[in-house]
Design a protein around this motif. Sequence first.
Motif, PDB file in Angstrom:
ATOM      1  N   PRO A 161       0.800  -1.232   0.000  1.00 46.07           N
ATOM      2  CA  PRO A 161       0.000   0.000   0.000  1.00 46.07           C
ATOM      3  C   PRO A 161       0.829   1.276   0.000  1.00 46.07           C
ATOM      4  O   PRO A 161       0.354   2.325  -0.445  1.00 46.07           O
ATOM      5  CB  PRO A 161      -0.853  -0.118   1.267  1.00 46.07           C
ATOM      6  CG  PRO A 161      -0.219  -1.182   2.086  1.00 46.07           C
ATOM      7  CD  PRO A 161       0.451  -2.098   1.128  1.00 46.07           C
ATOM      8  N   THR A 162       2.074   1.211   0.476  1.00 45.44           N
ATOM      9  CA  THR A 162       2.918   2.404   0.427  1.00 45.44           C
ATOM     10  C   THR A 162       3.333   2.737  -1.011  1.00 45.44           C
ATOM     11  O   THR A 162       3.826   3.834  -1.278  1.00 45.44           O
ATOM     12  CB  THR A 162       4.190   2.236   1.286  1.00 45.44           C
ATOM     13  OG1 THR A 162       4.975   1.157   0.767  1.00 45.44           O
ATOM     14  CG2 THR A 162       3.834   1.949   2.735  1.00 45.44           C
ATOM     15  N   GLU A 163       3.106   1.798  -1.933  1.00 47.08           N
ATOM     16  CA  GLU A 163       3.474   2.021  -3.338  1.00 47.08           C
ATOM     17  C   GLU A 163       2.347   2.684  -4.122  1.00 47.08           C
ATOM     18  O   GLU A 163       2.603   3.258  -5.187  1.00 47.08           O
ATOM     19  CB  GLU A 163       3.839   0.691  -4.000  1.00 47.08           C
ATOM     20  CG  GLU A 163       5.072   0.019  -3.417  1.00 47.08           C
ATOM     21  CD  GLU A 163       5.338  -1.355  -4.003  1.00 47.08           C
ATOM     22  OE1 GLU A 163       6.459  -1.574  -4.482  1.00 47.08           O
ATOM     23  OE2 GLU A 163       4.409  -2.203  -3.990  1.00 47.08           O
TER      24      GLU A 163
ATOM     25  N   SER B 158       2.727   7.946  16.717  1.00 47.02           N
ATOM     26  CA  SER B 158       4.100   7.468  16.557  1.00 47.02           C
ATOM     27  C   SER B 158       4.120   5.981  16.200  1.00 47.02           C
ATOM     28  O   SER B 158       4.929   5.539  15.371  1.00 47.02           O
ATOM     29  CB  SER B 158       4.903   7.723  17.835  1.00 47.02           C
ATOM     30  OG  SER B 158       4.346   7.028  18.942  1.00 47.02           O
ATOM     31  N   GLN B 159       3.222   5.192  16.792  1.00 45.80           N
ATOM     32  CA  GLN B 159       3.140   3.772  16.464  1.00 45.80           C
ATOM     33  C   GLN B 159       2.647   3.569  15.037  1.00 45.80           C
ATOM     34  O   GLN B 159       3.099   2.652  14.337  1.00 45.80           O
ATOM     35  CB  GLN B 159       2.220   3.056  17.447  1.00 45.80           C
ATOM     36  CG  GLN B 159       2.790   2.953  18.856  1.00 45.80           C
ATOM     37  CD  GLN B 159       1.765   2.476  19.863  1.00 45.80           C
ATOM     38  OE1 GLN B 159       0.554   2.692  19.707  1.00 45.80           O
ATOM     39  NE2 GLN B 159       2.236   1.825  20.922  1.00 45.80           N
ATOM     40  N   LEU B 160       1.739   4.439  14.586  1.00 46.49           N
ATOM     41  CA  LEU B 160       1.246   4.359  13.221  1.00 46.49           C
ATOM     42  C   LEU B 160       2.371   4.646  12.233  1.00 46.49           C
ATOM     43  O   LEU B 160       2.504   3.967  11.200  1.00 46.49           O
ATOM     44  CB  LEU B 160       0.092   5.331  13.017  1.00 46.49           C
ATOM     45  CG  LEU B 160      -0.575   5.355  11.643  1.00 46.49           C
ATOM     46  CD1 LEU B 160      -1.062   3.977  11.242  1.00 46.49           C
ATOM     47  CD2 LEU B 160      -1.723   6.363  11.629  1.00 46.49           C
ATOM     48  N   GLU B 161       3.203   5.626  12.544  1.00 41.63           N
ATOM     49  CA  GLU B 161       4.353   5.913  11.691  1.00 41.63           C
ATOM     50  C   GLU B 161       5.319   4.736  11.649  1.00 41.63           C
ATOM     51  O   GLU B 161       5.902   4.425  10.619  1.00 41.63           O
ATOM     52  CB  GLU B 161       5.063   7.181  12.187  1.00 41.63           C
ATOM     53  CG  GLU B 161       4.361   8.473  11.813  1.00 41.63           C
ATOM     54  CD  GLU B 161       4.198   8.629  10.304  1.00 41.63           C
ATOM     55  OE1 GLU B 161       5.190   8.432   9.566  1.00 41.63           O
ATOM     56  OE2 GLU B 161       3.070   8.911   9.865  1.00 41.63           O
TER      57      GLU B 161
ATOM     58  N   LEU C  69       5.964  -1.266   6.668  1.00 40.87           N
ATOM     59  CA  LEU C  69       5.395  -1.616   5.364  1.00 40.87           C
ATOM     60  C   LEU C  69       6.256  -1.063   4.232  1.00 40.87           C
ATOM     61  O   LEU C  69       6.508  -1.747   3.229  1.00 40.87           O
ATOM     62  CB  LEU C  69       3.963  -1.083   5.261  1.00 40.87           C
ATOM     63  CG  LEU C  69       2.925  -1.749   6.168  1.00 40.87           C
ATOM     64  CD1 LEU C  69       1.597  -1.015   6.080  1.00 40.87           C
ATOM     65  CD2 LEU C  69       2.746  -3.220   5.806  1.00 40.87           C
ATOM     66  N   ARG C  70       6.716   0.173   4.381  1.00 40.70           N
ATOM     67  CA  ARG C  70       7.574   0.771   3.357  1.00 40.70           C
ATOM     68  C   ARG C  70       8.876  -0.035   3.214  1.00 40.70           C
ATOM     69  O   ARG C  70       9.350  -0.278   2.099  1.00 40.70           O
ATOM     70  CB  ARG C  70       7.868   2.222   3.724  1.00 40.70           C
ATOM     71  CG  ARG C  70       8.591   3.012   2.642  1.00 40.70           C
ATOM     72  CD  ARG C  70       8.807   4.458   3.068  1.00 40.70           C
ATOM     73  NE  ARG C  70       7.535   5.153   3.256  1.00 40.70           N
ATOM     74  CZ  ARG C  70       7.097   5.615   4.437  1.00 40.70           C
ATOM     75  NH1 ARG C  70       7.825   5.434   5.537  1.00 40.70           N
ATOM     76  NH2 ARG C  70       5.953   6.239   4.520  1.00 40.70           N
ATOM     77  N   HIS C  71       9.419  -0.448   4.329  1.00 45.93           N
ATOM     78  CA  HIS C  71      10.640  -1.261   4.315  1.00 45.93           C
ATOM     79  C   HIS C  71      10.391  -2.597   3.598  1.00 45.93           C
ATOM     80  O   HIS C  71      11.215  -3.045   2.790  1.00 45.93           O
ATOM     81  CB  HIS C  71      11.086  -1.512   5.761  1.00 45.93           C
ATOM     82  CG  HIS C  71      12.207  -2.480   5.921  1.00 45.93           C
ATOM     83  ND1 HIS C  71      13.537  -2.121   5.773  1.00 45.93           N
ATOM     84  CD2 HIS C  71      12.216  -3.816   6.218  1.00 45.93           C
ATOM     85  CE1 HIS C  71      14.303  -3.185   5.976  1.00 45.93           C
ATOM     86  NE2 HIS C  71      13.536  -4.223   6.246  1.00 45.93           N
ATOM     87  N   MET C  72       9.244  -3.230   3.876  1.00 43.66           N
ATOM     88  CA  MET C  72       8.956  -4.529   3.285  1.00 43.66           C
ATOM     89  C   MET C  72       8.635  -4.452   1.805  1.00 43.66           C
ATOM     90  O   MET C  72       8.713  -5.464   1.088  1.00 43.66           O
ATOM     91  CB  MET C  72       7.814  -5.202   4.043  1.00 43.66           C
ATOM     92  CG  MET C  72       8.156  -5.548   5.495  1.00 43.66           C
ATOM     93  SD  MET C  72       9.660  -6.559   5.686  1.00 43.66           S
ATOM     94  CE  MET C  72       9.123  -8.107   4.962  1.00 43.66           C
ATOM     95  N   ALA C  73       8.293  -3.259   1.310  1.00 46.42           N
ATOM     96  CA  ALA C  73       8.073  -3.104  -0.120  1.00 46.42           C
ATOM     97  C   ALA C  73       9.337  -3.414  -0.904  1.00 46.42           C
ATOM     98  O   ALA C  73       9.281  -3.803  -2.086  1.00 46.42           O
ATOM     99  CB  ALA C  73       7.600  -1.679  -0.439  1.00 46.42           C
ATOM    100  N   GLY C  74      10.483  -3.292  -0.257  1.00 48.59           N
ATOM    101  CA  GLY C  74      11.752  -3.635  -0.893  1.00 48.59           C
ATOM    102  C   GLY C  74      12.188  -5.054  -0.599  1.00 48.59           C
ATOM    103  O   GLY C  74      13.320  -5.432  -0.935  1.00 48.59           O
TER     104      GLY C  74
END
Length: 272
Positions: free
Chosen positions: A215-217, A253-256, A262-267
């Motif tokens: 979803p971050t993509e 902060s937990q949401l961030e 998720l952004r990390h796992m996109a890679g």
Amino acid sequence: MQRLLKPLLCLALLGALHGTRVAAAELQLELPAGTRTWTSAALLAHPLAEDIRIPADVAYQRAMHYRAVPLAALLEGVAAGDHLQAVALDGFAAELAAAPLLARQGARAWLAVEDPAQPWPALAKGKPSAGPFYLVWQHPEAAQIGPEQWPFQVARIRLLEPLAQRFPALLPAADASTEVQAGFAQFQKNCLACHRLNGAGDSQFGPDLNIPHNPTEYLGAGFLAQYIRNPQSLRRWPQGRMPGFSQSVISDSQLEQLIGYLRHMAGRKAEL
């Protein structure tokens, strides 16, 4: 005519199955002491069963009264460091650390049992109740118990290996930041009951959050956080089942941290 008869037959069968489920409900426990099946009648007659009040019930969004058994009394042989999973009839699979379930002070877990003679109300129009078995909490705020830790329509509770051992495809890189590692913890607590990631997980409820796209993509800056807070504010969909996650459940902060994971796992997409 044949196409019409098949749906009608399916509806009749589902109705019969639903009636059987309520009248003769069984809960399967797969624990260190072995596998045991409890009927709703046996649990209602359990010597530790009590009538309890839940002031802010997650499923019904109001105060509710239940006949319930302290969950700790049913977890024979389970240790505080163990990991459990509660599997619901619809495929929802709640990942649960054992320690809060065994606690007898502060937040306290109860297994609410639906009495076939006094069935619980429907969750919504045209929907079944939260029964036959529902994990509810007294004083959930004492242990930061989130809504994903209130599984209803539970059919099975089982002891499992920790997630990192069962599903290495969920793990961030070994050199990931502490923020990403914290986000992984938030993902386990708030997302994994419904979603898989990289094909890993036991839930059959929601879509994979990395395959084919994370979803971050495809959600622009700020929109993913908005969607998690209030899904209907971004996509108006009456059939949507994802709940909103308020700040009392997951802080900003937990949401961030979660979005950072998720952004990390996109890679780190898996080959399926």
